[in-house]
Design a protein around this motif. Structure first.
Motif, PDB file in Angstrom:
ATOM      1  N   GLN A 110      21.212 -38.988  -6.736  1.00  0.00           N
ATOM      2  CA  GLN A 110      20.237 -39.815  -6.038  1.00  0.00           C
ATOM      3  C   GLN A 110      19.880 -41.053  -6.869  1.00  0.00           C
ATOM      4  OE1 GLN A 110      16.102 -38.416  -5.098  1.00  0.00           O
ATOM      5  NE2 GLN A 110      16.957 -38.318  -3.021  1.00  0.00           N
ATOM      6  N   SER A 111      19.721 -40.866  -8.155  1.00  0.00           N
ATOM      7  CA  SER A 111      19.412 -41.989  -9.047  1.00  0.00           C
ATOM      8  C   SER A 111      20.555 -43.007  -9.074  1.00  0.00           C
ATOM      9  CB  SER A 111      19.138 -41.458 -10.449  1.00  0.00           C
ATOM     10  OG  SER A 111      18.904 -42.518 -11.342  1.00  0.00           O
ATOM     11  N   ILE A 166      22.827 -43.507  -6.776  1.00  0.00           N
ATOM     12  CA  ILE A 166      22.913 -44.138  -5.456  1.00  0.00           C
ATOM     13  C   ILE A 166      21.865 -45.233  -5.319  1.00  0.00           C
ATOM     14  CG2 ILE A 166      22.573 -43.747  -2.971  1.00  0.00           C
ATOM     15  CD1 ILE A 166      23.812 -40.886  -3.544  1.00  0.00           C
ATOM     16  N   ARG A 167      20.670 -44.973  -5.785  1.00  0.00           N
ATOM     17  CA  ARG A 167      19.595 -45.953  -5.671  1.00  0.00           C
ATOM     18  C   ARG A 167      19.764 -47.124  -6.630  1.00  0.00           C
ATOM     19  NH1 ARG A 167      14.592 -41.672  -4.770  1.00  0.00           N
ATOM     20  NH2 ARG A 167      15.169 -41.207  -2.608  1.00  0.00           N
ATOM     21  N   THR A 168      20.441 -46.897  -7.736  1.00  0.00           N
ATOM     22  CA  THR A 168      20.640 -47.951  -8.729  1.00  0.00           C
ATOM     23  C   THR A 168      21.813 -48.852  -8.363  1.00  0.00           C
ATOM     24  OG1 THR A 168      19.745 -46.531 -10.460  1.00  0.00           O
ATOM     25  CG2 THR A 168      21.068 -48.401 -11.173  1.00  0.00           C
ATOM     26  N   ASP A 169      22.950 -48.263  -8.047  1.00  0.00           N
ATOM     27  CA  ASP A 169      24.162 -49.023  -7.735  1.00  0.00           C
ATOM     28  C   ASP A 169      25.025 -48.186  -6.796  1.00  0.00           C
ATOM     29  OD1 ASP A 169      26.604 -50.363  -7.638  1.00  0.00           O
ATOM     30  OD2 ASP A 169      26.615 -50.823  -9.788  1.00  0.00           O
ATOM     31  N   ARG A 170      24.854 -48.418  -5.511  1.00  0.00           N
ATOM     32  CA  ARG A 170      25.496 -47.595  -4.484  1.00  0.00           C
ATOM     33  C   ARG A 170      27.023 -47.562  -4.624  1.00  0.00           C
ATOM     34  NH1 ARG A 170      23.564 -45.549   0.103  1.00  0.00           N
ATOM     35  NH2 ARG A 170      25.036 -45.043   1.742  1.00  0.00           N
ATOM     36  N   ALA A 186      26.395 -40.315   0.618  1.00  0.00           N
ATOM     37  CA  ALA A 186      25.444 -41.069  -0.206  1.00  0.00           C
ATOM     38  C   ALA A 186      24.152 -41.333   0.553  1.00  0.00           C
ATOM     39  CB  ALA A 186      26.069 -42.377  -0.667  1.00  0.00           C
ATOM     40  N   LEU A 187      24.263 -41.687   1.825  1.00  0.00           N
ATOM     41  CA  LEU A 187      23.068 -41.921   2.640  1.00  0.00           C
ATOM     42  C   LEU A 187      22.223 -40.662   2.731  1.00  0.00           C
ATOM     43  CD1 LEU A 187      21.418 -43.760   4.500  1.00  0.00           C
ATOM     44  CD2 LEU A 187      22.892 -43.029   6.378  1.00  0.00           C
ATOM     45  N   ASN A 198      20.568 -39.942  -0.628  1.00  0.00           N
ATOM     46  CA  ASN A 198      19.524 -40.926  -0.882  1.00  0.00           C
ATOM     47  C   ASN A 198      18.234 -40.608  -0.140  1.00  0.00           C
ATOM     48  OD1 ASN A 198      18.590 -43.376  -2.080  1.00  0.00           O
ATOM     49  ND2 ASN A 198      18.866 -44.372  -0.100  1.00  0.00           N
ATOM     50  N   THR A 199      18.329 -39.934   1.011  1.00  0.00           N
ATOM     51  CA  THR A 199      17.140 -39.671   1.828  1.00  0.00           C
ATOM     52  C   THR A 199      16.514 -38.292   1.610  1.00  0.00           C
ATOM     53  OG1 THR A 199      18.478 -38.924   3.679  1.00  0.00           O
ATOM     54  CG2 THR A 199      17.902 -41.258   3.642  1.00  0.00           C
ATOM     55  N   SER A 217      14.226 -35.436   0.282  1.00  0.00           N
ATOM     56  CA  SER A 217      12.902 -35.362  -0.356  1.00  0.00           C
ATOM     57  C   SER A 217      13.006 -34.458  -1.584  1.00  0.00           C
ATOM     58  CB  SER A 217      11.887 -34.778   0.632  1.00  0.00           C
ATOM     59  OG  SER A 217      12.173 -33.401   0.860  1.00  0.00           O
TER      60      SER A 217
END
Length: 107
Positions: free
Chosen positions: A22-23, A25-29, A43-44, A47-48, A50
């Motif tokens: 998750q980290s 993906i959020r930093t550099d997809r 990845a989507l 990323n979502t 919880s």
């Protein structure tokens, strides 16, 4: 190492893997897709998730990560989006069977 210790290690590895994924993906997809060997759809989904969903998924007794894991069906079953509690158990069992089958194919 006894069976309980192994299960604890697997749960910790699962949570660490999800948090790392998750980290990334959020930093550099784009870099995450390459490094993790996952699809855009996966990845989507990652990323979502919880924190509660990540904890729930990580608490299983099957190691989630593998070399170049890219199986959207398994991820969908594990997250149980829109499933009732009764169907959730069946979905988790189905995901476990699919992952075990993938292990046999790789061996």
């Amino acid at each position: 190492m006894n069976a309980e210790q192994i299960l604890t290690e697997i749960r910790e590895a699962n949570l660490s893997y999800l948090m790392l994924a998750q980290s990334l993906i959020r930093t550099d997809r784009e870099q995450a897709l390459y490094r993790l060997g996952i699809s855009d759809e996966t990845a989507l989904l990652i990323n979502t998730l919880s924190p509660a969903q990540m904890m729930k998924i990580a608490s299983g007794n099957t190691l989630l990560c593998r070399f170049r894991m890219d199986d959207d069906l398994v991820w969908g079953l594990l997250t149980s989006h829109g499933k009732t509690a009764a169907n959730e158990s069946v979905s988790r069992l189905h995901a476990s069977i699919l992952m075990a089958g993938r292990h046999q194919e790789a061996a």
